[in-house]
Design an enzyme around this catalytic site. Sequence first.
Site, PDB file in Angstrom:
ATOM      1  N   SER A 195       0.831  -1.203   0.000  1.00  0.00           N
ATOM      2  CA  SER A 195       0.000   0.000   0.000  1.00  0.00           C
ATOM      3  C   SER A 195       0.868   1.256   0.000  1.00  0.00           C
ATOM      4  O   SER A 195       0.621   2.199  -0.758  1.00  0.00           O
ATOM      5  CB  SER A 195      -0.924  -0.014   1.217  1.00  0.00           C
ATOM      6  N   HIS A 205      -2.843   6.800   3.824  1.00  0.00           N
ATOM      7  CA  HIS A 205      -2.996   5.349   3.815  1.00  0.00           C
ATOM      8  C   HIS A 205      -4.311   4.934   4.474  1.00  0.00           C
ATOM      9  O   HIS A 205      -5.007   4.039   3.992  1.00  0.00           O
ATOM     10  CB  HIS A 205      -1.798   4.724   4.541  1.00  0.00           C
ATOM     11  N   ARG A 236       0.599   8.219   6.604  1.00  0.00           N
ATOM     12  CA  ARG A 236      -0.276   7.315   7.355  1.00  0.00           C
ATOM     13  C   ARG A 236      -1.728   7.770   7.261  1.00  0.00           C
ATOM     14  O   ARG A 236      -2.639   6.953   7.166  1.00  0.00           O
ATOM     15  CB  ARG A 236       0.166   7.175   8.814  1.00  0.00           C
TER      16      ARG A 236
END
Length: 196
Positions: free
Chosen positions: A12, A38, A35
């Site tokens: 990812s 994500h 993050r």
Amino acid sequence: MNRVVHPIEEESYRRLRARLDTSHFPPLTRAVVERVIHSAADLEYANDLVMDEGELVTAHAALHAGAPVVVDVEMVAAGITRRETVCRLRDAVAGPGLTRSAHAIRLAYEQVGPGALWVIGNAPTALEELLTLDAAPALVIGLPVGFVGAVESKAALRMSGLPAVSNVSEKGGSAVASAALNALLYHPAAHSEETS
């Protein structure tokens, strides 16, 4: 913190970085941006998030020194799996001019005092209440979501001068708020170039 990264997460991040160059961000800012992106699969956060690397360095040190982590809702707590959190929403009650979320923030502050990291991903009124307290936070991750009060509460956070991670738009939520905290929690050292 020793953490085994699952191959799906590695892939990812590889795909994220293939679509968006994050190499120009300082280390902790990059960790938070990546993050959050994500967690939401939303590349627009790269231009929507607002934070300061120096404040993140200080917050990172406080977090790793054991500063308390306070969350506004259990969904944020559920996303922070490697650290105990304080959430007082179950004990809170709404009253005239006070939402349950705001009361929970008051209760949490009474419990933890100054120097905590506050992670608000749901209720703009929780963030608004925090700004009325003399909480002296190590960091406020203020990413409440919504069409009513979210933008305004995040703007007020930025105007407050408190160390913060916020964003400009209505976007936010429990997943991205916990992701921002996890970025600091998982990052091995404030000056490391390695982020994932």
